[in-house]
Design a protein around this motif. Sequence first.
Motif, mmCIF file in Angstrom:
data_model
loop_
_atom_site.group_PDB
_atom_site.id
_atom_site.type_symbol
_atom_site.label_atom_id
_atom_site.label_comp_id
_atom_site.label_asym_id
_atom_site.label_seq_id
_atom_site.Cartn_x
_atom_site.Cartn_y
_atom_site.Cartn_z
ATOM 1 N N ASP A 9 0.866 -1.181 0.000
ATOM 2 C CA ASP A 9 0.000 0.000 0.000
ATOM 3 C C ASP A 9 0.904 1.234 0.000
ATOM 4 N N PRO A 10 1.093 1.864 -1.171
ATOM 5 C CA PRO A 10 2.018 3.009 -1.233
ATOM 6 C C PRO A 10 1.633 4.144 -0.289
ATOM 7 N N ASP A 11 0.335 4.392 -0.135
ATOM 8 C CA ASP A 11 -0.092 5.472 0.758
ATOM 9 C C ASP A 11 0.263 5.172 2.207
ATOM 10 N N ALA A 12 0.084 3.923 2.614
ATOM 11 C CA ALA A 12 0.411 3.536 3.984
ATOM 12 C C ALA A 12 1.916 3.653 4.234
ATOM 13 N N ARG A 14 3.996 5.634 2.638
ATOM 14 C CA ARG A 14 4.311 7.060 2.650
ATOM 15 C C ARG A 14 3.965 7.686 3.998
ATOM 16 N N GLU A 15 2.802 7.333 4.547
ATOM 17 C CA GLU A 15 2.413 7.858 5.857
ATOM 18 C C GLU A 15 3.362 7.370 6.944
ATOM 19 N N TYR A 52 9.421 6.342 -2.066
ATOM 20 C CA TYR A 52 8.039 6.709 -1.756
ATOM 21 C C TYR A 52 7.851 8.183 -1.395
ATOM 22 N N ALA A 62 6.456 17.394 1.680
ATOM 23 C CA ALA A 62 5.359 16.467 1.976
ATOM 24 C C ALA A 62 4.886 16.623 3.415
ATOM 25 N N ARG A 66 1.147 17.765 4.453
ATOM 26 C CA ARG A 66 0.332 16.901 5.305
ATOM 27 C C ARG A 66 -0.121 17.628 6.565
#
Length: 209
Positions: A9-12, A14-15, A52, A62, A66
């Motif tokens: 999961d790229p978003d996970a 990244r977070e 990422y 980023a 965020r």
Amino acid sequence: MRPSVRPVDPDAIREQILDAAKECVIELGFTSRLHAAIAQRAGLSRPTVYKYVGDQDAIFGALFQREITQFFVVLDPVLRGQARDLRVGFVDAIVFAVQYARAHPLLQKGLRDDPQVVLPWFTVQAKPFVELGANLLSPHFQRLFTPEQLAEVSPKAISEWAFRIIGSLIVTEGIVDTTQEQSLREFVSSLLSIAFIPAPDPELVRGAG
């Protein structure tokens, strides 16, 4: 049977990286070499951090994006709870935003220790955040406008004005003490009083000349 492989999961990821980056910046500062520390704290490899999020400047960008997005999530119920009064809503938004920023550990760390890194995000690199703020604030200000006001002024222009005032109050120390909520509220209200002064009668201006 081969074991199933969990999809990435790229978003996970990244977070996860940005969570670790925030902790590292607060601890080590904006000018430290952070990739190794971020990778270690996130439990990932350095190439994964680069893949990422990117280099250190990209990480900072980023993080700022965020954090400001999260701020507007917190601000949303504050504005939704306002009665239909443009001036009250505007003042409350400014006061809340400035107080939020002054208690924000990442921002305050940068302003205190590494202003040369943080200040450009409020000046020469501010456009993406101004646009983001305007897009998120406009629906709220539009709700507070009367039809007559909407015919004369853009909610996006008011949103950008609010963002610029907030940025100035956060990064610039002035002669008016705005560190306390009441003094901050009075100062912003006085700015609005100036902004809403009616334009002078052209005939009077010509007569005075």
